[in-house]
Scaffold this motif. Sequence first.
Motif, PDB file in Angstrom:
ATOM      1  N   ARG A  43      42.367 109.791  94.748  1.00  0.00           N
ATOM      2  CA  ARG A  43      41.288 110.730  95.118  1.00  0.00           C
ATOM      3  C   ARG A  43      41.846 112.130  95.345  1.00  0.00           C
ATOM      4  NH1 ARG A  43      39.539 106.357  98.078  1.00  0.00           N
ATOM      5  NH2 ARG A  43      40.447 107.183  99.998  1.00  0.00           N
ATOM      6  N   SER A  46      42.868 113.680  92.041  1.00  0.00           N
ATOM      7  CA  SER A  46      41.664 114.047  91.291  1.00  0.00           C
ATOM      8  C   SER A  46      41.072 115.353  91.829  1.00  0.00           C
ATOM      9  CB  SER A  46      40.641 112.922  91.380  1.00  0.00           C
ATOM     10  OG  SER A  46      39.458 113.286  90.714  1.00  0.00           O
ATOM     11  N   ASP A  47      41.012 115.472  93.154  1.00  0.00           N
ATOM     12  CA  ASP A  47      40.513 116.710  93.761  1.00  0.00           C
ATOM     13  C   ASP A  47      41.418 117.892  93.424  1.00  0.00           C
ATOM     14  OD1 ASP A  47      38.461 115.233  94.876  1.00  0.00           O
ATOM     15  OD2 ASP A  47      39.357 115.176  96.899  1.00  0.00           O
ATOM     16  N   ASP A  50      40.765 118.958  89.866  1.00  0.00           N
ATOM     17  CA  ASP A  50      39.515 119.719  89.815  1.00  0.00           C
ATOM     18  C   ASP A  50      39.686 121.136  90.351  1.00  0.00           C
ATOM     19  OD1 ASP A  50      38.284 117.483  88.759  1.00  0.00           O
ATOM     20  OD2 ASP A  50      37.335 116.880  90.660  1.00  0.00           O
ATOM     21  N   ALA A  51      40.560 121.302  91.341  1.00  0.00           N
ATOM     22  CA  ALA A  51      40.804 122.614  91.945  1.00  0.00           C
ATOM     23  C   ALA A  51      41.872 123.414  91.199  1.00  0.00           C
ATOM     24  CB  ALA A  51      41.219 122.447  93.402  1.00  0.00           C
TER      25      ALA A  51
END
Length: 96
Positions: A43, A46-47, A50-51
Amino acid sequence: MPGPDPYDDTSRDYEQFEKEQLAQDRDATSVNTADIDDATAQRLVSDLVDAAVVTPVPEDHVLVHEPSVTTFDSSTQLAVFHRGWTAGRDADGEGE
């Protein structure tokens, strides 16, 4: 005038209380990386992707942590590194 009552001396209580408070403060400000399991690491990575903090390189099967330009082949290693890296940067910012 007699000396202080040895049964009424609270200085040691205060010292013990202060030591406990300092230990709690130290625990609250430290970063625990031992609690990162695979799902949490996935998680977080993945974050970070995305950032745009992490760039996956599929052909090499690695993840690049862009701010430090460090390469990882494990999402768990990357997650632990990023938590430590972030904590280190936060600590440096507080000292200024």
